[in-house]
Scaffold this active site. Sequence first.
Site, PDB file in Angstrom:
ATOM      1  N   PRO A 175       0.801  -1.234   0.000  1.00  0.00           N
ATOM      2  CA  PRO A 175       0.000   0.000   0.000  1.00  0.00           C
ATOM      3  C   PRO A 175       0.827   1.274   0.000  1.00  0.00           C
ATOM      4  O   PRO A 175       0.404   2.286  -0.576  1.00  0.00           O
ATOM      5  CB  PRO A 175      -0.836  -0.128   1.279  1.00  0.00           C
ATOM      6  CG  PRO A 175      -0.983  -1.598   1.478  1.00  0.00           C
ATOM      7  CD  PRO A 175       0.333  -2.177   1.053  1.00  0.00           C
ATOM      8  N   TYR A 176       1.989   1.256   0.623  1.00  0.00           N
ATOM      9  CA  TYR A 176       2.840   2.450   0.602  1.00  0.00           C
ATOM     10  C   TYR A 176       3.228   2.804  -0.828  1.00  0.00           C
ATOM     11  O   TYR A 176       3.049   3.942  -1.285  1.00  0.00           O
ATOM     12  CB  TYR A 176       4.087   2.219   1.464  1.00  0.00           C
ATOM     13  CG  TYR A 176       5.138   3.297   1.321  1.00  0.00           C
ATOM     14  CD1 TYR A 176       4.846   4.624   1.611  1.00  0.00           C
ATOM     15  CD2 TYR A 176       6.431   2.975   0.901  1.00  0.00           C
ATOM     16  CE1 TYR A 176       5.817   5.615   1.481  1.00  0.00           C
ATOM     17  CE2 TYR A 176       7.403   3.958   0.781  1.00  0.00           C
ATOM     18  CZ  TYR A 176       7.090   5.269   1.067  1.00  0.00           C
ATOM     19  OH  TYR A 176       8.041   6.240   0.933  1.00  0.00           O
ATOM     20  N   GLY A 177       3.752   1.836  -1.565  1.00  0.00           N
ATOM     21  CA  GLY A 177       4.144   2.076  -2.948  1.00  0.00           C
ATOM     22  C   GLY A 177       2.954   2.418  -3.829  1.00  0.00           C
ATOM     23  O   GLY A 177       3.040   3.289  -4.707  1.00  0.00           O
TER      24      GLY A 177
END
Length: 471
Positions: A281-283
Amino acid sequence: MVHFSSTAIYCLFGFSKSTYLYYLTSSSSSSYILQNFFGLCLYIHSLSLSLSLSLPINTNNIIIHISVLVKEQISSVSSLVSGMDFVELKRRSSTSRKLLLLAGIAAICFLIFRNSSGFSTSVKFSQHEPGVTHVLVTGGAGYIGSHAVLRLLKDSYRVTIVDNLSRGNMGAVKALQELFPEPGRLQFIYADLGDGAAVNKIFSQNAFDAVMHFAAVAYVGESTQEPLRYYHNITSNTLLLVKAMAAHGVKTLIYSSTCATYGEPEKMPITEETPQAPINPYGKAKKMAEDIILDYSKTSDMAIMILRYFNVIGSDPEGRLGEAPRPELREQGRISGACFDAARGIIPGLKIRGVDYNTPDGTCVRDYIDVTDLIDAHVKALEHAKPSKVGIYNVGTGKGSSVKQFVEACKRATGVDIKIDYLSRRPGDYAEVYSDPSKIRRELNWIARYSLEESLAIAWRWQKVHRNGYN
């Protein structure tokens, strides 16, 4: 710069903090007056704190706010006196006299505030000045953002920090203000980029020439546990920021992105043409934010630079700033912080997550970039930004080091034989990622100057001196 502490204000009226706590929890009529009275004391304290941090202050709002509060106190006293007998009135007369002094004291405080540098300073930030570039740095109280502010100030930029301090450190801001106390150089605004009204107000009250957007939650493992938080904090907040820039005519954006947008590519090293296929989810949130920026660029003349950087380590070589994550975030934090904590005995040892990756020694391979080198890339990007142009650059050393190699380098830098525990993989991690920095070297004349061991040695010097971070 004037700064009254709350204790000083309590003592000024003959009250102690314990008295304040008593009246705050009391339900008597006299305590009602005093609760409102203490509210004004704390309001004055908040004004002085705002001035000490160079927060923008509206003088008309101060006059109105103090006037209303004083009026409430006098009204409260009058209504209570009408129902008192002589003994009760005499017993409370001293309190009434103290409250009647409030208007005078408030006026004196206001005059001092008005003559302090906080008022004149805010005017400089609200007007464009020939030869001075005013940069908004979001997340400027954080590890990377604070180093960016330091470099910008050294290069004679005017800087406004906006940070909600959820991950940032007020100690870093204070260190910067002590280094650059001159009026009109640096201001700090406490605000959340998720508050659209607050963001628009900040832009309406300040004359920004450019934005460096660092503010973001940034832990891969945490993003797999709290994905909605990451999409809101990174993607949604970037949308609000870009909308505010568009509405207020701010034409230059330097966006802090990540190599996590590439996911786990089939070929190494990673170039800017490598397909983006994030696996956590960060990327994904960062890629969505990039897409928002790139789509908007097609309909505007905004100058945009997107920097996708790799694993950041190190600290200011002169020892003025460093990495000081909150204690509750140590488990999620960078490997360098964990190595230093283990070397100082704060934690019993270092946990390495994953030893079965398809790499030479089974541990993840990463490209470790020094924070000073990284910020140099941001400043060069700002200098080269051109209207209606988009630049996308990888920022890394071009050399991958495994986690085991990193730990051995950390042992040499600290002189401590760190205990290692090997654990299972962390969700969302990928085996190998390192950059091809040839494009940024060719177009921006940027190269990474610090080696892995040099960077760790510099960071270790700061950590030894600042065992409790900025506290």
